[in-house]
Design a protein around this motif. Structure first.
Motif, PDB file in Angstrom:
ATOM      1  N   ASP A  10       0.821  -1.208   0.000  1.00 40.84           N
ATOM      2  CA  ASP A  10       0.000   0.000   0.000  1.00 40.84           C
ATOM      3  C   ASP A  10       0.859   1.263   0.000  1.00 40.84           C
ATOM      4  O   ASP A  10       0.513   2.269  -0.605  1.00 40.84           O
ATOM      5  N   ALA A  11       2.002   1.197   0.698  1.00 41.73           N
ATOM      6  CA  ALA A  11       2.846   2.391   0.848  1.00 41.73           C
ATOM      7  C   ALA A  11       3.606   2.727  -0.426  1.00 41.73           C
ATOM      8  O   ALA A  11       3.817   3.906  -0.735  1.00 41.73           O
ATOM      9  N   GLU A  12       4.077   1.704  -1.156  1.00 39.66           N
ATOM     10  CA  GLU A  12       4.814   1.903  -2.404  1.00 39.66           C
ATOM     11  C   GLU A  12       5.984   2.880  -2.228  1.00 39.66           C
ATOM     12  O   GLU A  12       6.123   3.863  -2.946  1.00 39.66           O
ATOM     13  N   LEU A  13       6.847   2.589  -1.269  1.00 40.48           N
ATOM     14  CA  LEU A  13       7.998   3.448  -0.978  1.00 40.48           C
ATOM     15  C   LEU A  13       9.263   2.864  -1.596  1.00 40.48           C
ATOM     16  O   LEU A  13       9.559   1.676  -1.429  1.00 40.48           O
ATOM     17  N   ASP A  14      10.027   3.695  -2.287  1.00 40.17           N
ATOM     18  CA  ASP A  14      11.227   3.238  -2.979  1.00 40.17           C
ATOM     19  C   ASP A  14      12.345   2.829  -2.030  1.00 40.17           C
ATOM     20  O   ASP A  14      13.232   2.055  -2.409  1.00 40.17           O
ATOM     21  N   ASN A  15      12.337   3.360  -0.823  1.00 39.95           N
ATOM     22  CA  ASN A  15      13.420   3.081   0.126  1.00 39.95           C
ATOM     23  C   ASN A  15      13.071   1.966   1.114  1.00 39.95           C
ATOM     24  O   ASN A  15      13.751   1.786   2.123  1.00 39.95           O
ATOM     25  N   LEU A  16      12.030   1.207   0.826  1.00 45.04           N
ATOM     26  CA  LEU A  16      11.559   0.153   1.723  1.00 45.04           C
ATOM     27  C   LEU A  16      11.549  -1.172   0.971  1.00 45.04           C
ATOM     28  O   LEU A  16      10.726  -1.391   0.074  1.00 45.04           O
ATOM     29  N   ALA A  17      12.481  -2.066   1.324  1.00 47.50           N
ATOM     30  CA  ALA A  17      12.650  -3.332   0.612  1.00 47.50           C
ATOM     31  C   ALA A  17      11.648  -4.376   1.104  1.00 47.50           C
ATOM     32  O   ALA A  17      11.150  -4.296   2.232  1.00 47.50           O
ATOM     33  N   PRO A  18      11.343  -5.375   0.278  1.00 48.25           N
ATOM     34  CA  PRO A  18      10.479  -6.483   0.720  1.00 48.25           C
ATOM     35  C   PRO A  18      11.054  -7.137   1.975  1.00 48.25           C
ATOM     36  O   PRO A  18      12.281  -7.216   2.136  1.00 48.25           O
ATOM     37  N   PRO A  19      10.197  -7.610   2.874  1.00 46.30           N
ATOM     38  CA  PRO A  19      10.679  -8.137   4.156  1.00 46.30           C
ATOM     39  C   PRO A  19      11.445  -9.448   3.999  1.00 46.30           C
ATOM     40  O   PRO A  19      11.152 -10.256   3.115  1.00 46.30           O
ATOM     41  N   LEU A  20      12.420  -9.630   4.879  1.00 43.01           N
ATOM     42  CA  LEU A  20      13.177 -10.873   4.937  1.00 43.01           C
ATOM     43  C   LEU A  20      12.569 -11.794   5.984  1.00 43.01           C
ATOM     44  O   LEU A  20      12.118 -11.335   7.043  1.00 43.01           O
ATOM     45  N   ALA A  21      12.569 -13.101   5.699  1.00 41.44           N
ATOM     46  CA  ALA A  21      12.201 -14.092   6.710  1.00 41.44           C
ATOM     47  C   ALA A  21      13.401 -14.286   7.629  1.00 41.44           C
ATOM     48  O   ALA A  21      14.474 -14.684   7.184  1.00 41.44           O
ATOM     49  N   LEU A  22      13.218 -13.962   8.904  1.00 39.89           N
ATOM     50  CA  LEU A  22      14.351 -13.962   9.829  1.00 39.89           C
ATOM     51  C   LEU A  22      13.876 -14.344  11.223  1.00 39.89           C
ATOM     52  O   LEU A  22      12.846 -13.856  11.695  1.00 39.89           O
ATOM     53  N   ASP A  23      14.634 -15.214  11.863  1.00 43.29           N
ATOM     54  CA  ASP A  23      14.311 -15.699  13.204  1.00 43.29           C
ATOM     55  C   ASP A  23      15.607 -15.725  14.005  1.00 43.29           C
ATOM     56  O   ASP A  23      16.677 -16.010  13.453  1.00 43.29           O
ATOM     57  N   ALA A  24      15.514 -15.435  15.293  1.00 40.45           N
ATOM     58  CA  ALA A  24      16.719 -15.446  16.133  1.00 40.45           C
ATOM     59  C   ALA A  24      17.403 -16.806  16.123  1.00 40.45           C
ATOM     60  O   ALA A  24      18.612 -16.908  16.338  1.00 40.45           O
ATOM     61  N   ARG A  25      16.636 -17.861  15.838  1.00 39.61           N
ATOM     62  CA  ARG A  25      17.200 -19.214  15.838  1.00 39.61           C
ATOM     63  C   ARG A  25      17.846 -19.586  14.505  1.00 39.61           C
ATOM     64  O   ARG A  25      18.454 -20.652  14.387  1.00 39.61           O
ATOM     65  N   ASP A  26      17.709 -18.718  13.500  1.00 44.13           N
ATOM     66  CA  ASP A  26      18.336 -18.978  12.213  1.00 44.13           C
ATOM     67  C   ASP A  26      19.852 -18.910  12.319  1.00 44.13           C
ATOM     68  O   ASP A  26      20.402 -18.088  13.067  1.00 44.13           O
ATOM     69  N   VAL A  27      20.528 -19.724  11.541  1.00 42.60           N
ATOM     70  CA  VAL A  27      21.992 -19.715  11.535  1.00 42.60           C
ATOM     71  C   VAL A  27      22.514 -18.596  10.638  1.00 42.60           C
ATOM     72  O   VAL A  27      23.447 -17.870  11.002  1.00 42.60           O
ATOM     73  N   ASP A  28      21.922 -18.455   9.471  1.00 42.50           N
ATOM     74  CA  ASP A  28      22.386 -17.459   8.499  1.00 42.50           C
ATOM     75  C   ASP A  28      21.613 -16.154   8.654  1.00 42.50           C
ATOM     76  O   ASP A  28      20.379 -16.157   8.620  1.00 42.50           O
ATOM     77  N   TRP A  29      22.345 -15.068   8.790  1.00 42.62           N
ATOM     78  CA  TRP A  29      21.740 -13.745   8.880  1.00 42.62           C
ATOM     79  C   TRP A  29      22.203 -12.891   7.714  1.00 42.62           C
ATOM     80  O   TRP A  29      23.242 -13.168   7.110  1.00 42.62           O
ATOM     81  N   PRO A  30      21.430 -11.846   7.366  1.00 38.82           N
ATOM     82  CA  PRO A  30      21.694 -11.118   6.124  1.00 38.82           C
ATOM     83  C   PRO A  30      23.053 -10.422   6.097  1.00 38.82           C
ATOM     84  O   PRO A  30      23.497  -9.867   7.079  1.00 38.82           O
ATOM     85  N   GLN A  31      23.667 -10.506   4.941  1.00 38.95           N
ATOM     86  CA  GLN A  31      24.890  -9.785   4.625  1.00 38.95           C
ATOM     87  C   GLN A  31      24.614  -8.976   3.354  1.00 38.95           C
ATOM     88  O   GLN A  31      23.731  -9.355   2.580  1.00 38.95           O
ATOM     89  N   PRO A  32      25.306  -7.918   3.053  1.00 39.56           N
ATOM     90  CA  PRO A  32      26.385  -7.337   3.849  1.00 39.56           C
ATOM     91  C   PRO A  32      25.853  -6.623   5.085  1.00 39.56           C
ATOM     92  O   PRO A  32      24.642  -6.530   5.278  1.00 39.56           O
ATOM     93  N   ALA A  33      26.769  -6.128   5.871  1.00 31.23           N
ATOM     94  CA  ALA A  33      26.391  -5.522   7.143  1.00 31.23           C
ATOM     95  C   ALA A  33      25.586  -4.236   6.953  1.00 31.23           C
ATOM     96  O   ALA A  33      25.708  -3.540   5.952  1.00 31.23           O
ATOM     97  N   PHE A  34      24.782  -3.924   7.964  1.00 27.22           N
ATOM     98  CA  PHE A  34      23.931  -2.736   7.949  1.00 27.22           C
ATOM     99  C   PHE A  34      24.558  -1.631   8.798  1.00 27.22           C
ATOM    100  O   PHE A  34      25.303  -1.891   9.743  1.00 27.22           O
ATOM    101  N   ASP A  35      24.193  -0.396   8.471  1.00 26.20           N
ATOM    102  CA  ASP A  35      24.673   0.755   9.239  1.00 26.20           C
ATOM    103  C   ASP A  35      24.005   0.838  10.602  1.00 26.20           C
ATOM    104  O   ASP A  35      24.580   1.383  11.557  1.00 26.20           O
ATOM    105  N   ALA A  36      22.789   0.331  10.698  1.00 26.72           N
ATOM    106  CA  ALA A  36      22.053   0.350  11.959  1.00 26.72           C
ATOM    107  C   ALA A  36      21.088  -0.822  11.986  1.00 26.72           C
ATOM    108  O   ALA A  36      20.615  -1.286  10.941  1.00 26.72           O
ATOM    109  N   ILE A  37      20.811  -1.301  13.191  1.00 23.76           N
ATOM    110  CA  ILE A  37      19.782  -2.320  13.408  1.00 23.76           C
ATOM    111  C   ILE A  37      18.807  -1.769  14.433  1.00 23.76           C
ATOM    112  O   ILE A  37      19.209  -1.207  15.455  1.00 23.76           O
TER     113      ILE A  37
END
Length: 201
Positions: free
Chosen positions: A73-100
């Motif tokens: 609904d928002a259609e914002l250019d600076n907002l990427a599709p969500p990632l499936a992520l869980d604290a129990r996951d082994v692999d986390w997204p790379q490259p690193a982010f400037d802030a979490i």
């Protein structure tokens, strides 16, 4: 508002106060990973109000459809599709982010999951990165308000492994991954916004 979208009144109530603190901390073209985006309301609100910041939301797989409803609904250019992520996951997204950024997540997780989360944060955060965490915290083992005490009891009735976390224990986890507390902001409804930065900064 599209009634098919999930809705959190708490997000609606706190987002402007959180934005006031986040906005001066984030520079144009920086990338932010939001852990536990929930409904997606914060992602949309912050992205709309910080159009030069690239926002990446994430959550457990079962919450992604609701987040996508807000993002579509928002259609914002600076907002990427969500990632499936869980604290129990082994692999986390790379490259690193400037802030979490994460809001109202630590008291939902088990303490073991909180420990795993902080281990993963180091993998995804730049050496000069920021970590911003919003939610209720105890200090010196004490509740900061009667309402927080009641909320903690309600959480533990739903899941004995959840509950409001002690600030000191969370800060120790942050220090173990090389983060230093920069600010502890008092927020409405007896919440806090904690800001850590890498020692390399």
């Amino acid at each position: 508002m599209n009634q098919a979208k999930p809705f959190s009144q708490a997000c609606e109530n706190n987002q402007s106060f959180i934005l006031d603190i986040l906005s001066p901390l984030l520079s144009p073209d920086q990338r932010v990973l939001e852990v536990g985006s929930g409904t997606g309301q914060h992602a949309v609100y912050f992205s709309a109000n910080m159009p030069a910041v690239q926002w990446q939301c994430s959550d457990r797989r079962e919450n992604l459809d609701g987040i996508n409803a807000w993002l579509n609904d928002a259609e914002l250019d600076n907002l990427a599709p969500p990632l499936a992520l869980d604290a129990r996951d082994v692999d986390w997204p790379q490259p690193a982010f400037d802030a979490i950024y994460s809001a109202n997540t630590l008291h939902i997780m088990s303490w073991h999951e909180v420990e795993l989360l902080f281990t993963h944060l180091r993998k995804s955060l730049k050496e000069t990165g920021l970590l911003c965490v919003y939610g209720p915290f105890n200090y010196h083992g004490e509740y900061t308000s009667p309402s927080n005490a009641g909320f903690d009891q309600w959480l533990k009735q739903r899941n004995p492994q959840s509950g409001i976390r002690d600030f000191e224990a969370v800060n120790t986890l942050a220090e173990k991954i090389g983060l230093v507390l920069q600010a502890d902001h008092a927020m409405p409804a007896n919440n806090r916004l904690l800001v850590w930065q890498s020692q390399a900064a």
